[in-house]
Structure formats: C-alpha cells, structure tokens
Scaffold this active site. Structure first.
Site, mmCIF file in Angstrom:
data_model
loop_
_atom_site.group_PDB
_atom_site.id
_atom_site.type_symbol
_atom_site.label_atom_id
_atom_site.label_comp_id
_atom_site.label_asym_id
_atom_site.label_seq_id
_atom_site.Cartn_x
_atom_site.Cartn_y
_atom_site.Cartn_z
ATOM 1 N N CYS A 91 53.228 67.286 65.950
ATOM 2 C CA CYS A 91 54.426 66.432 65.963
ATOM 3 C C CYS A 91 54.082 65.021 66.458
ATOM 4 O O CYS A 91 53.549 64.858 67.553
ATOM 5 C CB CYS A 91 55.505 67.050 66.848
ATOM 6 S SG CYS A 91 56.987 66.036 66.899
ATOM 7 N N GLY A 193 50.803 68.698 53.290
ATOM 8 C CA GLY A 193 50.986 67.256 53.134
ATOM 9 C C GLY A 193 51.097 66.850 51.684
ATOM 10 O O GLY A 193 50.147 67.016 50.913
ATOM 11 N N ASP A 194 52.286 66.347 51.310
ATOM 12 C CA ASP A 194 52.530 65.813 49.964
ATOM 13 C C ASP A 194 52.367 66.848 48.853
ATOM 14 O O ASP A 194 51.998 66.493 47.733
ATOM 15 C CB ASP A 194 51.605 64.616 49.680
ATOM 16 C CG ASP A 194 51.822 63.461 50.655
ATOM 17 O OD1 ASP A 194 52.836 63.496 51.386
ATOM 18 O OD2 ASP A 194 50.986 62.538 50.683
ATOM 19 N N GLY A 216 56.519 71.208 53.213
ATOM 20 C CA GLY A 216 57.550 70.718 54.120
ATOM 21 C C GLY A 216 58.678 70.090 53.328
ATOM 22 O O GLY A 216 59.595 70.765 52.848
ATOM 23 N N ARG A 217 58.582 68.774 53.140
ATOM 24 C CA ARG A 217 59.667 68.060 52.463
ATOM 25 C C ARG A 217 59.867 68.529 51.034
ATOM 26 O O ARG A 217 60.975 68.477 50.499
ATOM 27 C CB ARG A 217 59.393 66.553 52.516
ATOM 28 C CG ARG A 217 59.495 66.002 53.926
ATOM 29 C CD ARG A 217 58.845 64.659 54.056
ATOM 30 N NE ARG A 217 57.410 64.739 53.792
ATOM 31 C CZ ARG A 217 56.583 63.715 53.795
ATOM 32 N NH1 ARG A 217 57.067 62.518 54.041
ATOM 33 N NH2 ARG A 217 55.291 63.869 53.563
#
Ligand SMILES: Cc1cc2nc3c(=O)[nH]c(=O)nc-3n(C[C@H](O)[C@H](O)[C@H](O)COP(=O)(O)O)c2cc1C
Length: 323
Positions: A91, A193-194, A216-217
């Site tokens: 984080c 990541g991405d 994640g996103r």
C-alpha cells in the site's frame, strides 16, 4: 481493494465465475491485536468457512509493521475460519506509510521476513500465509530482494504489483521486474498490475513467467474478464445493461445489509471511478453519477446517460433497491 472490493463485491464477482481466490479489504493492525468484530466487519465470510456464497476462498488481508500483533490477529482470524492470510507490503498511501505499514516495509526487507515468519508460526500449517509486494520502494532492482525476504519468512506464494512505491500508479506496470523476482524464489509468483484485458494477461505471462494473475481495477472495469480468461466468454468492454445489473445488485446487497445509502452510493462511485480508469467505455457512466450523494441523484445520472430510450424502460438503476 480498499473502498470497493467488500463482501458484496466479492459475492457478485465470484458468482460470475472465473475467480479462484479473493482477499478482503485490508485490516490495519497497529500495536495490539484486532478484535473479532472488526475482522468480521471486514470479512463476513469468516462466518461461512472463509468462502463467498459461490464457494470461492477469501483470504483475510492484514496490514501492519509489528510482528506480534500481526501474528495474534492472524491467529484469531484462523480460529474464526479465514481461508488464508494475506500480508500487505504494497500500500503506497502516505498516511499508511507514515504509520509504518504497507509499502514502507519494502525499505526494510528483514522486517518483511520477521513479520511473515511471526504470522506463519501463529496459524495452522495447512493455512496459507501469502504476501503482496511492490517491486521495491524506489528501485525495481529490489524486487528479488523483497521477494526473497517474504519467501524466507515462510510465505506460501507471493503476489507482486509491477511498480515501486514511488511509481504509485504512474508508469506502466513492469512485468519484467516481476519475472526477475520470480526467478529469485522457489515459491509461486502471482503477477499484478494493468491486467485489464486478455491480451495484457498474455503479455504479462510471457514477460513474468508468473504462475497466476491478480486483477485489481480490471475487475471493476471488466467484471466479466475473469470468465473471459477462462474461455467462458469472449473478452471485450462490458455491455451497459450487464454492468448496470451488477451495480444494481451491488446496491441491493449493501442496502439489504444495512449499509447507509450515502456509503452505498460512494462505493458505486468508487467502482466506476477506478473501473473507468482502465476501461474508458465506463467513463460516461462515472461522469453521470460522480456528484451523486443519494440514490435519487444516481437515478438522474442514469437517465441522463441513457436518454429518452432508456428512461422509458421500467427498470432504472436502483429499481430493485427502492421496492
Ligand atoms: C482503490 C484501491 C485500493 C487498493 N487497495 C489495496 C489493498 O487493500 N491491498 C492491496 O494489496 N492492494 C490494494 N490496491 C492495489 C491493487 O491491489 C493492485 O495492486 C493495483 O491496483 C495494481 O493492479 P491493477 O492494475 O490490476 O489495479 C488498491 C488499489 C486501488 C486503486
């Protein structure tokens, strides 16, 4: 992911299919163990064998810099039914880092090892303790170093976000650095990541040689991507109706569990905010509701989004919630 991927999100995303494992939002551990009611609030799945209603395991995510309270909290979580423990050393938030948590530990790999070892020793051997890392604090050349520290502490596997703390969310994720960390350890490496579409996962697999992938996103931008990755449906931007249906159900679940309306609205905004950053087709939706504070505001936003054709339809965004 703090602020969005709560129990309701996990219930929906795992019901769709394709997800093998989830983590809770992080539980912050300071100088004393965290009580059961806080763990239950973050991870109500503890009361159902540590699994979502669809049966997908949920690891309890802990964030902190003190081995002893981290270990005691993990021990309690294990007794309560956690499917595993995931330690957050990634984080990048300033408030978290100032208080000795998350990515700040990347500067002191020996402490990552100590915390991991203490947690590992506190829970039954059959329970996995896993570690989430970035590639370093400032320099991705540290990726093998931090990975080895977590491995030495007894992590079952690692998840690495291909950015340093100083990168925040800036430059593209460096999957090659994840690959260098992977090559430095014997335990499995999960890349992160991405990973926002099928092609990205394929490219990341080649660059990192990772054993698994954490989204994640992308899970907010393309909730059906997990299914697509398993070959259950084609990949592509989400269909508006399908996404609206998910968001409606997200709200209904939250409101049904007593979440205040304002908080539910904020979580929908968070979902669309982060989702639209990786899936631009969601941007108009986020724009339409970004100032909403009530469900009524969200309804107005949806009507604007769709124009007359859509507002003529009987079901609006929160139709189910309001009945
Ligand atoms: C709003 C938000 C909240 C996050 N919360 C967490 C968290 O609680 N624990 C964690 O390990 N990573 C957290 N992350 C980082 C993500 O897990 C992930 O490493 C990062 O977003 C890069 O992956 P992505 O490109 O798939 O999103 C968070 C990221 C965002 C944007």
């Amino acid at each position: 992911m703090d602020g969005v991927t709560d129990w309701a999100f996990r219930e929906l995303i795992t019901e769709l299919g394709g997800v093998s494992l989830c983590a809770s939002e992080f539980v912050r551990v300071t100088d004393r163990p965290v009580p059961a009611k806080v763990l239950r609030r973050h991870c109500p799945e503890l009361d159902r064998g540590g699994r979502t209603p669809a049966g997908v395991p949920v690891f309890l995510q802990l964030l902190g810099g003190e081995p002893e309270p981290m270990a005691r909290t993990a021990e309690l979580a294990a007794r309560m039914g956690a499917a595993g423990i995931d330690l957050n050393f990634g984080c990048p938030a300033k408030t978290v880092n100032r208080h000795d948590g998350g990515a700040s530990l990347l500067r002191e790999p020996a402490r990552i090892e100590r915390i991991t070892r203490a947690v590992r020793a506190a829970v039954p051997v059959e329970l996995a303790v896993t570690v989430k890392l970035r590639t370093g604090w400032q320099d991705s050349a540290d990726a093998p170093l931090v990975a080895r520290a977590a491995e030495a502490g007894g992590a079952a596997w690692l998840t690495m976000h291909g950015r340093t703390r100083m990168d925040q969310y800036g430059p593209p994720a460096d999957w090659g650095a994840i690959g260098r960390a992977r090559a430095a350890v014997a335990i499995p490496m999960v890349a992160n990541g991405d990973l926002n579409d099928h092609g990205a996962v394929e490219r990341c697999a080649r660059a990192s040689g990772a054993a698994g992938f954490m989204l994640g996103r992308g899970s907010m931008g393309r909730p059906h991507l997990f299914r697509a990755l398993r070959g259950l449906e084609p990949d592509g931007p989400p269909e508006l109706e399908r996404l609206l249906e998910l968001l409606r159900r997200y709200c209904d679940l939250m409101l049904g569990a007593g979440t205040p309306e304002r908080s539910a609205v904020n979580r929908v905004k968070q979902w669309l905010c982060y989702g639209s950053r990786v899936e631009p087709t969601l941007a108009p939706m986020f724009e339409a509701i970004k100032r909403a504070t009530t469900l009524r505001d969200v309804l107005r936003g949806e009507a604007r989004l769709e124009g007359p054709a859509r507002s003529a339809q009987p079901r609006t965004f929160f139709a189910a919630s309001r009945t």
